[in-house]
Scaffold this motif. Structure first.
Motif, PDB file in Angstrom:
ATOM      1  N   ALA A 153       0.829  -1.205   0.000  1.00 58.05           N
ATOM      2  CA  ALA A 153       0.000   0.000   0.000  1.00 58.05           C
ATOM      3  C   ALA A 153       0.868   1.263   0.000  1.00 58.05           C
ATOM      4  CB  ALA A 153      -0.925  -0.006   1.213  1.00 58.05           C
ATOM      5  N   GLY A 154       2.012   1.217   0.662  1.00 55.08           N
ATOM      6  CA  GLY A 154       2.923   2.360   0.639  1.00 55.08           C
ATOM      7  C   GLY A 154       3.418   2.659  -0.761  1.00 55.08           C
ATOM      8  N   TYR A 155       3.730   1.614  -1.519  1.00 60.22           N
ATOM      9  CA  TYR A 155       4.136   1.827  -2.909  1.00 60.22           C
ATOM     10  C   TYR A 155       3.000   2.422  -3.733  1.00 60.22           C
ATOM     11  CZ  TYR A 155       8.631  -0.506  -2.450  1.00 60.22           C
ATOM     12  OH  TYR A 155       9.913  -0.819  -2.107  1.00 60.22           O
ATOM     13  N   GLY A 156       1.781   1.930  -3.506  1.00 59.01           N
ATOM     14  CA  GLY A 156       0.646   2.507  -4.217  1.00 59.01           C
ATOM     15  C   GLY A 156       0.459   3.977  -3.890  1.00 59.01           C
ATOM     16  N   THR A 157       0.665   4.327  -2.621  1.00 55.91           N
ATOM     17  CA  THR A 157       0.572   5.732  -2.228  1.00 55.91           C
ATOM     18  C   THR A 157       1.645   6.560  -2.921  1.00 55.91           C
ATOM     19  OG1 THR A 157      -0.253   5.035  -0.050  1.00 55.91           O
ATOM     20  CG2 THR A 157       0.539   7.297  -0.247  1.00 55.91           C
ATOM     21  N   ALA A 158       2.865   6.030  -3.012  1.00 57.07           N
ATOM     22  CA  ALA A 158       3.952   6.764  -3.672  1.00 57.07           C
ATOM     23  C   ALA A 158       3.659   6.974  -5.153  1.00 57.07           C
ATOM     24  CB  ALA A 158       5.262   5.999  -3.498  1.00 57.07           C
ATOM     25  N   LEU A 159       3.073   5.983  -5.811  1.00 51.13           N
ATOM     26  CA  LEU A 159       2.732   6.138  -7.230  1.00 51.13           C
ATOM     27  C   LEU A 159       1.724   7.258  -7.450  1.00 51.13           C
ATOM     28  CD1 LEU A 159       2.511   2.381  -8.288  1.00 51.13           C
ATOM     29  CD2 LEU A 159       4.079   4.090  -9.233  1.00 51.13           C
ATOM     30  N   GLY A 160       0.795   7.422  -6.512  1.00 53.24           N
ATOM     31  CA  GLY A 160      -0.219   8.455  -6.668  1.00 53.24           C
ATOM     32  C   GLY A 160       0.207   9.833  -6.203  1.00 53.24           C
ATOM     33  N   LEU A 161       1.193   9.908  -5.293  1.00 55.24           N
ATOM     34  CA  LEU A 161       1.557  11.196  -4.691  1.00 55.24           C
ATOM     35  C   LEU A 161       3.024  11.559  -4.924  1.00 55.24           C
ATOM     36  CD1 LEU A 161      -0.251  10.769  -1.225  1.00 55.24           C
ATOM     37  CD2 LEU A 161      -1.095  11.947  -3.272  1.00 55.24           C
ATOM     38  N   MET A 162       3.662  11.022  -5.948  1.00 53.28           N
ATOM     39  CA  MET A 162       5.091  11.259  -6.136  1.00 53.28           C
ATOM     40  C   MET A 162       5.398  12.677  -6.624  1.00 53.28           C
ATOM     41  SD  MET A 162       5.977   8.983  -9.540  1.00 53.28           S
ATOM     42  CE  MET A 162       7.673   9.545  -9.577  1.00 53.28           C
ATOM     43  N   GLY A 163       4.407  13.480  -6.879  1.00 54.34           N
ATOM     44  CA  GLY A 163       4.641  14.858  -7.303  1.00 54.34           C
ATOM     45  C   GLY A 163       4.782  15.839  -6.160  1.00 54.34           C
ATOM     46  N   TRP A 164       4.645  15.392  -4.912  1.00 51.43           N
ATOM     47  CA  TRP A 164       4.715  16.292  -3.755  1.00 51.43           C
ATOM     48  C   TRP A 164       5.627  15.699  -2.685  1.00 51.43           C
ATOM     49  CZ3 TRP A 164       0.170  14.804  -6.119  1.00 51.43           C
ATOM     50  CH2 TRP A 164      -0.541  15.808  -6.798  1.00 51.43           C
ATOM     51  N   SER A 165       6.378  16.568  -2.031  1.00 53.50           N
ATOM     52  CA  SER A 165       7.256  16.089  -0.954  1.00 53.50           C
ATOM     53  C   SER A 165       6.450  15.499   0.185  1.00 53.50           C
ATOM     54  CB  SER A 165       8.129  17.240  -0.443  1.00 53.50           C
ATOM     55  OG  SER A 165       8.970  17.723  -1.454  1.00 53.50           O
ATOM     56  N   TRP A 166       5.349  16.163   0.530  1.00 53.78           N
ATOM     57  CA  TRP A 166       4.524  15.650   1.624  1.00 53.78           C
ATOM     58  C   TRP A 166       3.877  14.314   1.240  1.00 53.78           C
ATOM     59  CZ3 TRP A 166      -0.472  14.790   0.257  1.00 53.78           C
ATOM     60  CH2 TRP A 166      -1.004  15.543  -0.799  1.00 53.78           C
ATOM     61  N   GLY A 167       3.610  14.136  -0.062  1.00 54.57           N
ATOM     62  CA  GLY A 167       3.044  12.863  -0.506  1.00 54.57           C
ATOM     63  C   GLY A 167       4.026  11.716  -0.340  1.00 54.57           C
ATOM     64  N   LEU A 168       5.302  11.982  -0.659  1.00 52.84           N
ATOM     65  CA  LEU A 168       6.312  10.943  -0.475  1.00 52.84           C
ATOM     66  C   LEU A 168       6.565  10.683   1.004  1.00 52.84           C
ATOM     67  CD1 LEU A 168       8.918  11.723  -3.285  1.00 52.84           C
ATOM     68  CD2 LEU A 168       6.988  10.144  -3.312  1.00 52.84           C
ATOM     69  N   MET A 169       6.425  11.721   1.831  1.00 58.49           N
ATOM     70  CA  MET A 169       6.556  11.508   3.274  1.00 58.49           C
ATOM     71  C   MET A 169       5.460  10.569   3.768  1.00 58.49           C
ATOM     72  SD  MET A 169       6.243  14.258   6.386  1.00 58.49           S
ATOM     73  CE  MET A 169       4.464  14.389   6.104  1.00 58.49           C
ATOM     74  N   ILE A 170       4.225  10.785   3.305  1.00 56.17           N
ATOM     75  CA  ILE A 170       3.120   9.899   3.700  1.00 56.17           C
ATOM     76  C   ILE A 170       3.371   8.476   3.197  1.00 56.17           C
ATOM     77  CG2 ILE A 170       0.663   9.426   3.352  1.00 56.17           C
ATOM     78  CD1 ILE A 170       0.213  12.448   3.286  1.00 56.17           C
ATOM     79  N   ALA A 171       3.822   8.361   1.936  1.00 56.79           N
ATOM     80  CA  ALA A 171       4.103   7.032   1.387  1.00 56.79           C
ATOM     81  C   ALA A 171       5.194   6.339   2.188  1.00 56.79           C
ATOM     82  CB  ALA A 171       4.522   7.155  -0.079  1.00 56.79           C
ATOM     83  N   GLY A 172       6.216   7.101   2.574  1.00 60.40           N
ATOM     84  CA  GLY A 172       7.283   6.521   3.381  1.00 60.40           C
ATOM     85  C   GLY A 172       6.786   6.055   4.739  1.00 60.40           C
ATOM     86  N   CYS A 173       5.877   6.830   5.339  1.00 65.45           N
ATOM     87  CA  CYS A 173       5.329   6.434   6.642  1.00 65.45           C
ATOM     88  C   CYS A 173       4.485   5.168   6.522  1.00 65.45           C
ATOM     89  CB  CYS A 173       4.494   7.578   7.220  1.00 65.45           C
ATOM     90  SG  CYS A 173       5.461   9.011   7.764  1.00 65.45           S
ATOM     91  N   VAL A 174       3.683   5.075   5.464  1.00 68.40           N
ATOM     92  CA  VAL A 174       2.860   3.875   5.270  1.00 68.40           C
ATOM     93  C   VAL A 174       3.752   2.649   5.074  1.00 68.40           C
ATOM     94  CG1 VAL A 174       1.160   2.754   3.780  1.00 68.40           C
ATOM     95  CG2 VAL A 174       0.916   5.181   4.352  1.00 68.40           C
ATOM     96  N   GLY A 175       4.742   2.789   4.178  1.00 72.70           N
ATOM     97  CA  GLY A 175       5.641   1.666   3.951  1.00 72.70           C
ATOM     98  C   GLY A 175       6.414   1.267   5.196  1.00 72.70           C
ATOM     99  N   SER A 176       6.876   2.266   5.969  1.00 75.60           N
ATOM    100  CA  SER A 176       7.628   1.960   7.186  1.00 75.60           C
ATOM    101  C   SER A 176       6.753   1.294   8.238  1.00 75.60           C
ATOM    102  CB  SER A 176       8.244   3.243   7.754  1.00 75.60           C
ATOM    103  OG  SER A 176       9.218   3.761   6.870  1.00 75.60           O
ATOM    104  N   ALA A 177       5.470   1.658   8.271  1.00 68.84           N
ATOM    105  CA  ALA A 177       4.561   0.966   9.191  1.00 68.84           C
ATOM    106  C   ALA A 177       4.488  -0.520   8.848  1.00 68.84           C
ATOM    107  CB  ALA A 177       3.176   1.602   9.123  1.00 68.84           C
ATOM    108  N   GLY A 178       4.430  -0.832   7.564  1.00 64.02           N
ATOM    109  CA  GLY A 178       4.425  -2.235   7.165  1.00 64.02           C
ATOM    110  C   GLY A 178       5.724  -2.933   7.498  1.00 64.02           C
ATOM    111  N   VAL A 179       6.852  -2.238   7.290  1.00 62.51           N
ATOM    112  CA  VAL A 179       8.147  -2.824   7.633  1.00 62.51           C
ATOM    113  C   VAL A 179       8.224  -3.092   9.138  1.00 62.51           C
ATOM    114  CG1 VAL A 179      10.636  -2.413   7.695  1.00 62.51           C
ATOM    115  CG2 VAL A 179       9.319  -1.799   5.666  1.00 62.51           C
TER     116      VAL A 179
END
Length: 575
Positions: free
Chosen positions: A349-375
């Protein structure tokens, strides 16, 4: 082998000390990342040569971790953690004093030896803590490794930008000394092997040679060429050496890694999932940091400095630690298999979030948080799955081997993502840079690997239900002529059937209060026949039965309260 009860200090700072050790150990991996571009100038060497400053830490850590884990089982985990702190301190000092390439590589190699402290700390928790605290402690320490990686990048970037680069290594030396002192003062001694076995030196050399060939071929294949004779020779040599090593380990009396234990479905499949999760975790780190730092003029880069990019990614490490308690609760309620499965899906799900929000720094921060939660969920579950399937005497070596599997996953990930980004490029101002298509392809690969990890997790064997009281009694050894047999209790109608279904909790729904002695004095644990199980296996079985009895008592209280509540509710309605 009989283990002593946990020390009274186990309720204090043991988990905190070992978590700090995990943070410091993982910090060494990202310590020099901000210096990569400056290393050729600082060390008066070429870029290809200075890349060994990072590669040597990976190689030494991968080779040393299984050996250090085995030594932890033989001589005690606390002893080996203190031993690991010595090269960690020495390596930091050597790097701080270095002015050329060779001393820096030597110092970074010594720092790699300290990485073995992390699986030792995870394994020591099983020996030092009460059973009910082991799960949450493992989840916390596993997440602390993510904290070190996430926070280490912005901290080292800030030091490299605003202070002398040598401060990084003097600081790591001071932290290593602090960890060693805390371990010496606050962590009790852990039990060593009851029967002292010999270290399998041939197995250690064989595994080390195979890993060096594999990791060198994978990490340098992009520079040397994937079809070059050197790369193919190293990868082919790794396969041959691994096969020969496996044959040796199956024949030697005291193997470095017990492959028969490793081949158990729960251990084998957990290690396979660990490789995949390690791949998925590292792919996100590689891609997001590059997107944040690429020039904004490209249309998909975000133009952040190294320090700013590290700060955008720092919340992901905090998220990993925040979900550790949630992961421990999920593992306690549904088992670590479920936590690993959910963690892999959250990474996807973190990767999916990054694909949708890769145009914004805050979007990549959210994607990183989602992925790190899974890790965080996955990393907390892996040691629990491993330790639940191996004898206590092999905990450290099994966890170290699992850590090695994750390292292999990250190394393969670096090679695969490097090939993808090198093939899908754009040329801007005479410079060749990864294209947006390349980054999206890399994110899709990471997402797919995470989904495969979840599917592998589904093949893990489910936890077996606890045996009913009747089979336990039947498993008791037959009475000898000198020992009178205990007469069987007479049948009492349908009551035994209910007891077989509800176990010790059937009294919770009766209208009368059961006798106090029936509530507070559970059935004593029956030992197994010593002629069938080894002493280590018998000790492990008795420990598991004691834990099971404790869980039954807790559920007894819970269900008795529910029964009282239902009785009161029915009484209220009749009124």
């Amino acid at each position: 082998m009989v283990h002593s009860a946990p020390s009274p200090r186990s309720g204090g700072g043991i988990v905190s000390v070992l978590a700090v050790a995990g943070i410091v150990g993982s910090l060494m991996q990202t310590l020099v990342v901000p210096l990569i571009g400056q290393l050729p100038r600082l060390l008066h060497a070429g870029a290809a040569d200075t890349s060994w400053v990072i590669t040597v830490t990976l190689l030494v850590g991968a080779v040393a971790t299984p050996v250090i884990g085995k030594l932890g089982d033989l001589y005690g985990k606390r002893t080996m953690m203190l031993v690991c702190s010595v090269p960690l301190i020495a390596g930091s000092v050597v790097c701080a004093l270095s002015g050329s390439l060779i001393p820096m590589i030597a110092g970074r190699g010594l720092q790699g030896l300290g990485v073995g402290m992390i699986p030792l700390g995870v394994s020591a928790l099983r020996d030092l803590l009460p059973p009910q605290r082991v799960g949450p402690a493992i989840a916390l320490m596993s997440s602390s490794m993510g904290i070190g990686g996430a926070l280490g990048l912005p901290i080292s970037a800030a030091v490299a930008e605003y202070a002398d680069w040598r401060v990084l290594f003097w600081g790591s030396a001071a932290l290593s000394v602090l960890v060693a002192v805390l371990i010496w003062l606050l962590v009790p001694a852990t039990p060593a092997a009851a029967v002292r076995a010999r270290l399998d030196l041939v197995g250690a050399l064989g595994l080390g040679a195979a890993l060096v060939c594999l990791l060198l071929g994978v990490s340098k294949g992009g520079d040397w060429g994937w079809s070059s004779g050197t790369t193919l020779g190293l990868l082919g040599g790794a396969v041959v050496l691994a096969l020969l090593w496996g044959l040796w380990e199956l024949r030697v009396r005291d193997p470095l890694v017990d492959l028969r234990t490793t081949a158990r479905p729960q251990v084998l499949l957990t290690n396979v999932a660990s490789i995949l999760v390690g791949f998925a975790m590292y792919a996100q780190s590689l891609v997001l940091m590059q997107i944040l730092q690429l020039p904004a003029a490209l249309g998909y880069g975000l133009g952040q400095s190294m320090l700013a990019a590290g700060l955008w990614m720092a919340p992901s490490g905090l998220t990993m630690m925040a979900v550790s308690s949630l992961g421990a609760r999920l593992s306690a309620a549904r088992g670590p298999r479920t936590s690993l499965f959910v963690g892999a899906l959250v990474i996807a799900a973190g990767y999916g979030t990054a694909l949708g929000l890769m145009g914004w720094s805050w979007g990549l921060m959210i994607a990183g948080c989602v992925g790190s939660a899974g890790v965080g969920l996955a990393y907390g579950a892996m040691p629990a799955l491993i330790m639940g399937a191996v004898p206590r005497s092999e905990t450290a070596s099994a966890n170290s081997f699992n850590t090695l599997m994750r390292s292999i996953g990250t190394s393969v990930c670096a090679a695969v993502i490097g090939v993808v980004l090198a093939q899908l490029t754009v040329t801007v101002g005479g410079h060749t840079l990864p294209s947006e298509t390349g980054f999206r392809t890399a994110l899709l690969i990471g997402c797919g690997v995470a989904v495969v990890a979840a599917l592998v997790t589904l093949t893990l064997p489910k936890a077996k239900a606890a045996a009913a009281p009747a089979p336990v009694a039947a498993a008791t050894p037959a009475a000898s002529p000198a020992t009178p047999a205990t007469p069987a209790a007479p049948a009492a109608g349908p009551a035994p059937a209910a007891a077989g279904v509800l176990g010790p909790w059937e009294d919770a729904f009766r209208t009368h209060d059961p006798a106090p002695e029936a509530r507070h004095h559970p059935r004593p644990v029956q030992p197994e026949a010593t002629g069938v199980l080894s002493l280590t296996e018998r000790d492990e079985l008795l420990r598991l039965r004691r834990e099971n009895a404790e869980l039954r008592r807790e559920l007894d209280v819970l269900l008795r309260g529910a029964g009282v509540w239902l009785k009161n509710l029915a009484a209220d309605r009749t009124e």
